[in-house]
Design a protein around this motif. Structure first.
Motif, PDB file in Angstrom:
ATOM      1  N   ALA A 140       0.836  -1.205   0.000  1.00 42.71           N
ATOM      2  CA  ALA A 140       0.000   0.000   0.000  1.00 42.71           C
ATOM      3  C   ALA A 140       0.871   1.256   0.000  1.00 42.71           C
ATOM      4  O   ALA A 140       0.602   2.229  -0.719  1.00 42.71           O
ATOM      5  N   VAL A 141       1.944   1.206   0.816  1.00 39.96           N
ATOM      6  CA  VAL A 141       2.841   2.366   0.877  1.00 39.96           C
ATOM      7  C   VAL A 141       3.516   2.596  -0.470  1.00 39.96           C
ATOM      8  O   VAL A 141       3.707   3.729  -0.918  1.00 39.96           O
ATOM      9  N   ARG A 142       3.878   1.498  -1.155  1.00 36.01           N
ATOM     10  CA  ARG A 142       4.519   1.633  -2.466  1.00 36.01           C
ATOM     11  C   ARG A 142       3.592   2.283  -3.476  1.00 36.01           C
ATOM     12  O   ARG A 142       4.025   3.094  -4.310  1.00 36.01           O
ATOM     13  N   GLU A 143       2.330   1.919  -3.432  1.00 34.57           N
ATOM     14  CA  GLU A 143       1.380   2.547  -4.349  1.00 34.57           C
ATOM     15  C   GLU A 143       1.310   4.045  -4.093  1.00 34.57           C
ATOM     16  O   GLU A 143       1.325   4.860  -5.023  1.00 34.57           O
ATOM     17  N   GLU A 144       1.235   4.395  -2.797  1.00 35.55           N
ATOM     18  CA  GLU A 144       1.201   5.825  -2.472  1.00 35.55           C
ATOM     19  C   GLU A 144       2.496   6.514  -2.909  1.00 35.55           C
ATOM     20  O   GLU A 144       2.477   7.637  -3.432  1.00 35.55           O
ATOM     21  N   ALA A 145       3.637   5.809  -2.692  1.00 34.36           N
ATOM     22  CA  ALA A 145       4.926   6.397  -3.075  1.00 34.36           C
ATOM     23  C   ALA A 145       5.022   6.570  -4.581  1.00 34.36           C
ATOM     24  O   ALA A 145       5.592   7.556  -5.079  1.00 34.36           O
ATOM     25  N   ALA A 146       4.473   5.609  -5.351  1.00 33.92           N
ATOM     26  CA  ALA A 146       4.502   5.715  -6.809  1.00 33.92           C
ATOM     27  C   ALA A 146       3.721   6.935  -7.275  1.00 33.92           C
ATOM     28  O   ALA A 146       4.156   7.678  -8.171  1.00 33.92           O
ATOM     29  N   GLU A 147       2.558   7.141  -6.656  1.00 32.25           N
ATOM     30  CA  GLU A 147       1.766   8.318  -7.021  1.00 32.25           C
ATOM     31  C   GLU A 147       2.518   9.603  -6.674  1.00 32.25           C
ATOM     32  O   GLU A 147       2.574  10.550  -7.468  1.00 32.25           O
ATOM     33  N   ALA A 148       3.125   9.604  -5.469  1.00 24.03           N
ATOM     34  CA  ALA A 148       3.881  10.798  -5.061  1.00 24.03           C
ATOM     35  C   ALA A 148       5.087  11.018  -5.962  1.00 24.03           C
ATOM     36  O   ALA A 148       5.443  12.153  -6.307  1.00 24.03           O
ATOM     37  N   ALA A 150       5.352  10.171  -9.130  1.00 22.80           N
ATOM     38  CA  ALA A 150       4.905  10.710 -10.417  1.00 22.80           C
ATOM     39  C   ALA A 150       4.696  12.215 -10.309  1.00 22.80           C
ATOM     40  O   ALA A 150       5.107  12.991 -11.185  1.00 22.80           O
ATOM     41  N   GLU A 151       4.054  12.638  -9.209  1.00 21.85           N
ATOM     42  CA  GLU A 151       3.842  14.075  -9.022  1.00 21.85           C
ATOM     43  C   GLU A 151       5.182  14.806  -8.883  1.00 21.85           C
ATOM     44  O   GLU A 151       5.389  15.879  -9.463  1.00 21.85           O
ATOM     45  N   THR A 152       6.090  14.181  -8.110  1.00 19.80           N
ATOM     46  CA  THR A 152       7.402  14.813  -7.896  1.00 19.80           C
ATOM     47  C   THR A 152       8.186  14.920  -9.194  1.00 19.80           C
ATOM     48  O   THR A 152       8.853  15.927  -9.458  1.00 19.80           O
ATOM     49  N   GLN A 153       8.105  13.877 -10.030  1.00 19.63           N
ATOM     50  CA  GLN A 153       8.820  13.915 -11.308  1.00 19.63           C
ATOM     51  C   GLN A 153       8.306  15.040 -12.194  1.00 19.63           C
ATOM     52  O   GLN A 153       9.074  15.708 -12.891  1.00 19.63           O
ATOM     53  N   GLY A 154       6.979  15.257 -12.165  1.00 18.57           N
ATOM     54  CA  GLY A 154       6.428  16.376 -12.935  1.00 18.57           C
ATOM     55  C   GLY A 154       6.970  17.700 -12.428  1.00 18.57           C
ATOM     56  O   GLY A 154       7.346  18.581 -13.213  1.00 18.57           O
TER      57      GLY A 154
END
Length: 311
Positions: A140-148, A150-154
């Motif tokens: 679950a944490v990894r999913e949240e980290a992946a979303e974060a 993606a936002e950070t990369q933008g």
């Protein structure tokens, strides 16, 4: 006679027969002699062979005696080794008994460890359950980290674009700064070149005189050309004006390094008239000439527009 002749013939025949037997016996004896000689030669060879064999046997005997001595020595060494081995055996027996005691203790320790392993297995099962729960939470944490991420990369891409623009602007400003610094350095060097050391410059009297000598020569040549027929007076007047201005500026530097008053010579003036005007007597002209030899070729001819330093 016939009887005697017959007997003689009979005796002759008998003698011939005996002679033949003797010859046969002689041949037999010669054959036996040859055989004996051959046997004697064979015996000589056999005796030589026997001597060789005796020599070899003597050598073998010596070798055997040496081997026997070596065997006795080796036997003594082996006896010593056997004694040492007996000692080692006794030591090993002691070590074996010690090892057996240690083995017994190790078995007891293994038994204790088996109990500990059983306890650890139970703990492992509990930890496995906790690990599975942690894995679920980690997913679950990894999913949240992946979303974060993606936002950070933008945001990073946007910042990189901004940074590139800022870097380009910085490069432009740096280039302008370098140009300004270079120009300022040139201007500062030029300014120092016309300032005396006490004012922070590098100007000395010799450099100032050299700077004044060039426009003085230009002024002199232009004035001489003005007196020739067919001269381009307008161009020469401009040259004279510029040379006089440059000379005045250069002589001011001489005045600043050596002291003195500046005076620009007018039409018809001489060193004597200038000396009479400033020093009260025309005979003081050598003083002016000595201070201005760098701009004067002939003290009897001073061209209008010449700037003098009056000490």
């Amino acid at each position: 006679l016939q009887t005697e002749l017959s007997e003689t013939r009979t005796e002759r025949d008998a003698l011939q027969s005996e002679l033949a037997e003797v010859e046969g016996a002689r041949e037999i004896l010669e054959a036996e002699l040859a055989t004996a000689r051959s046997e004697q030669a064979d015996l000589g060879e056999q005796r030589a062979l026997l001597r060789v064999e005796v020599t070899e046997l003597e050598r073998e005997l010596e070798t055997t005696e040496a081997a026997l001595t070596e065997a006795r020595t080796e036997a003594a060494e082996k006896a010593e080794r056997i004694a040492a081995l007996e000692t080692d055996k006794a030591n090993l027996q002691t070590e074996l008994e010690t090892a057996q005691a240690a083995t017994k203790a190790a078995r007891e320790e293994v038994s204790d460890q088996a109990e500990r392993i059983a306890s650890l297995e139970a703990d492992k099962a509990a930890l496995q359950t906790e690990f599975e729960d942690a894995q679920a939470e980690t997913a679950a944490v990894r999913e949240e980290a992946a979303e974060a991420l993606a936002e950070t990369q933008g945001e990073v891409a946007s910042l990189q674009s901004t940074l590139a623009s800022a870097q380009a602007e910085l490069n432009r400003v740096t280039a302008e700064r370098d140009q300004i610094q270079t120009a300022a350095a040139r201007e500062l060097a030029a300014l120092r070149a016309v300032l005396p050391p006490e004012e922070g410059g590098s100007l000395d009297a010799e450099s100032a005189r050299a700077a004044a000598a060039e426009p003085a020569q230009t002024l002199r040549e232009a004035q001489q050309a003005m007196r020739r027929s067919g001269a381009d007076r307008e161009a020469l007047e401009a040259t004279i004006e510029q040379a006089a201005s440059d000379m005045q500026r250069a002589q001011s530097l001489v005045s600043r390094t050596e002291g003195g008053t500046l005076y620009q010579v007018g039409e018809g003036e001489t060193l004597s008239s200038v000396a009479a005007r400033f020093y009260g007597e025309g005979n003081a002209w050598p003083r002016i000439y000595q201070a201005n030899q760098h701009v004067l070729e002939n003290p009897d001819q001073v061209w209008p527009g010449t700037t003098l330093v009056l000490p």
